[in-house]
Design an enzyme around this catalytic site. Structure first.
Site, PDB file in Angstrom:
ATOM      1  N   ASN A   1     -93.385 -59.290  79.659  1.00  0.00           N
ATOM      2  CA  ASN A   1     -94.191 -58.709  78.747  1.00  0.00           C
ATOM      3  C   ASN A   1     -93.847 -57.985  77.710  1.00  0.00           C
ATOM      4  O   ASN A   1     -93.352 -56.677  77.696  1.00  0.00           O
ATOM      5  CB  ASN A   1     -94.702 -57.414  79.890  1.00  0.00           C
ATOM      6  CG  ASN A   1     -95.970 -56.510  79.778  1.00  0.00           C
ATOM      7  OD1 ASN A   1     -95.936 -55.183  79.130  1.00  0.00           O
ATOM      8  ND2 ASN A   1     -97.025 -57.027  79.632  1.00  0.00           N
TER       9      ASN A   1
ATOM     10  N   GLY B   1     -94.702 -53.759  81.926  1.00  0.00           N
ATOM     11  CA  GLY B   1     -93.420 -53.405  80.896  1.00  0.00           C
ATOM     12  C   GLY B   1     -94.025 -53.415  79.555  1.00  0.00           C
ATOM     13  O   GLY B   1     -94.814 -52.152  79.501  1.00  0.00           O
TER      14      GLY B   1
ATOM     15  N   ARG C   1     -95.795 -53.863  76.832  1.00  0.00           N
ATOM     16  CA  ARG C   1     -97.065 -54.374  76.553  1.00  0.00           C
ATOM     17  C   ARG C   1     -98.132 -53.183  77.271  1.00  0.00           C
ATOM     18  O   ARG C   1     -99.456 -53.000  76.462  1.00  0.00           O
ATOM     19  CB  ARG C   1     -97.172 -55.542  76.148  1.00  0.00           C
ATOM     20  CG  ARG C   1     -98.882 -56.282  75.911  1.00  0.00           C
ATOM     21  CD  ARG C   1     -98.890 -57.916  75.903  1.00  0.00           C
ATOM     22  NE  ARG C   1    -100.396 -57.108  75.020  1.00  0.00           N
ATOM     23  CZ  ARG C   1    -101.649 -57.900  75.435  1.00  0.00           C
ATOM     24  NH1 ARG C   1    -101.381 -57.553  76.427  1.00  0.00           N
ATOM     25  NH2 ARG C   1    -102.610 -58.605  74.215  1.00  0.00           N
ATOM     26  N   CYS C   2     -97.546 -53.651  78.693  1.00  0.00           N
ATOM     27  CA  CYS C   2     -98.586 -52.461  79.307  1.00  0.00           C
ATOM     28  C   CYS C   2     -98.626 -51.202  79.033  1.00  0.00           C
ATOM     29  O   CYS C   2     -99.707 -50.903  79.155  1.00  0.00           O
ATOM     30  CB  CYS C   2     -97.862 -52.917  81.113  1.00  0.00           C
ATOM     31  SG  CYS C   2     -98.232 -54.565  81.832  1.00  0.00           S
ATOM     32  N   MET C   3     -97.227 -51.018  78.793  1.00  0.00           N
ATOM     33  CA  MET C   3     -97.366 -49.391  78.102  1.00  0.00           C
ATOM     34  C   MET C   3     -98.263 -48.694  77.270  1.00  0.00           C
ATOM     35  O   MET C   3     -97.975 -47.490  76.893  1.00  0.00           O
ATOM     36  CB  MET C   3     -96.648 -48.903  78.482  1.00  0.00           C
ATOM     37  CG  MET C   3     -95.453 -49.293  80.309  1.00  0.00           C
ATOM     38  SD  MET C   3     -93.790 -48.048  80.169  1.00  0.00           S
ATOM     39  CE  MET C   3     -92.790 -49.096  79.445  1.00  0.00           C
TER      40      MET C   3
END
Length: 419
Positions: free
Chosen positions: A363, A406, A408-410
């Site tokens: 991620n 991770g 990218r998710c955040m």
């Protein structure tokens, strides 16, 4: 945490635009973990989509380091709660928002609805936003609790409005595709209210209200799609995961809206991934880190590296579908590349790959071509990225990673430089 003040916002002028995964990141939307994290309990964590309970102060320290790395690389960091509070300074908008939020929380007109609207409506706006996100406990209503719909005798949770601990994964709320937006329609109840925030921000915040933003998907659409499954590969190709949280029907609807509304996008790559919590979104197993380089978790592939992949293109009859099985070949054909460099999570080792994928080794957040932000705990994957010529910025991750997301998710990119 950097607070974006009203005067600072007034100086900002930009048009939302995302035409790649790798263009220089200019503006991003984050949500710093708040008390909603501390309102997870062992009894509620699975319902709230968590496997563990992060330690808040450490999670905040780690998140602040993430934001610091972005700012050091000249990325403008905006915060979800600040933008929402700015949006709700308008009393009429605030009133409508509260009606929508309480209804989305499961309360129609009646004693509970009225009590929540009165309590929240009388709070200062920034405080109201915090309370909504962290959850509203029954005890705030004191002796009037007996008049509300949820009674302790039949409902042992202390909350009348559940907390929203997944908010720090802002990527899932929406995707900017070109100059338009796909607002997510979340699969699980725990996250369905979250997209109301981004809907109001994009519609009514001064940063966006003067823009004409077409919508490729809306939060009240029946079909389910989440931002972590959407990758904008270039200015005419989008990849979308068929996953635990994004349906085939949603991808078809997204493609149809892109194709018929002059979006500039003429190719959608639908990639089937395993349907489980460990691989909930496409970006947990596959991300783009350079013009011709991608991270990939090898276990999403079948024997002989085969996968279930479809390309969707506009046709006179609506959509033309083609079935494929070779990810590298599909990427080369759709992106017009001679070669593709797939960088395997954990160097493809059966133990390291599985461990680091669980901790979001795939991620990666790309902030410029060949330059990424990753979790420091995924040292095997990070070493391999560097061996492939990628510049890696590592951030601490012992607590943030407990949420199964991770860098990218955040992060929800709002503006990237065109390539």
């Amino acid at each position: 945490m950097e607070i974006v003040k009203r005067r600072e916002l007034a100086k900002m002028v930009f048009q939302t635009r995302i035409k790649s995964e790798i263009g220089k990141l200019k503006v991003v939307l984050l949500k710093r973990p708040g008390k909603e994290i501390e309102n997870i309990t062992p009894a509620t964590m699975h319902e709230l989509l968590f496997d563990d309970i992060p330690y808040l102060s450490e999670a905040q320290r780690e998140h602040d380091k993430f934001a610091e790395v972005l700012r050091q690389n000249k990325v403008k960091v905006l915060y979800l709660d600040d933008l929402l509070a700015e949006t709700l300074k308008n009393k009429a908008i605030k009133n409508t928002f509260l009606k929508d939020l309480i209804t989305c929380s499961g309360f129609t007109r009646g004693a509970t609805y009225d009590a929540l609207k009165d309590y929240l409506g009388n709070l200062e706006t920034q405080n109201m936003v915090s309370k909504i996100m962290e959850g509203v406990r029954k005890e705030v209503f004191g002796k009037t609790l007996k008049n509300l719909r949820s009674f302790p005798e039949i409902d042992n949770t202390p909350f009348i409005m559940a907390p929203m601990p997944n908010l720090y994964f802002t990527r899932d709320l929406a995707s900017i595709i070109g100059k338009g937006a796909s607002i997510s329609s979340m699969t699980f109840k725990a996250r369905q209210r979250e997209t109301l925030f981004i809907e109001y921000i994009l519609k009514s915040h001064p940063l966006f209200s003067n823009q004409t933003i077409p919508y490729w998907h809306r939060r009240d659409d029946i079909t389910k799609i989440e931002g972590g499954d959407v990758l904008v590969l270039n200015n005419h190709v989008v990849a979308v995961g068929i996953s635990e949280r994004t349906s085939v029907e949603a991808i078809e609807n997204l493609a149809s809206n892109l194709f018929k509304n002059d979006s500039g996008y003429d190719t959608v790559i639908a990639i089937k991934i395993p349907n489980n919590h460990a691989m909930m979104h496409l970006d947990t197993v596959f991300t783009m880190v350079n013009y011709d380089q991608f991270t990939v978790y090898p276990d999403i592939m079948q024997e002989h590296r085969k996968m279930d992949i479809w390309t969707l293109h506009p046709s006179s009859e609506g959509i033309e579908y083609k079935k494929h099985s070779d990810l590298q070949q599909v990427l080369k054909d759709c992106l017009g590349l001679d070669e593709i460099d797939l960088i395997y999570t954990g160097k493809g080792d059966p133990v390291a790959a599985m461990r680091e994928q669980w901790n979001d080794g795939s991620n990666t957040l790309t902030i410029a071509p060949g330059e990424v932000v990753t979790y420091n705990r995924n040292y095997v994957s990070n070493e391999l990225l560097r061996e492939h010529g990628i510049k890696v910025h590592e951030i601490p991750s012992s607590e943030l990673s407990r949420g199964r997301g991770g860098p990218r998710c955040m992060s929800m990119p709002l503006l990237r430089a065109d390539l």
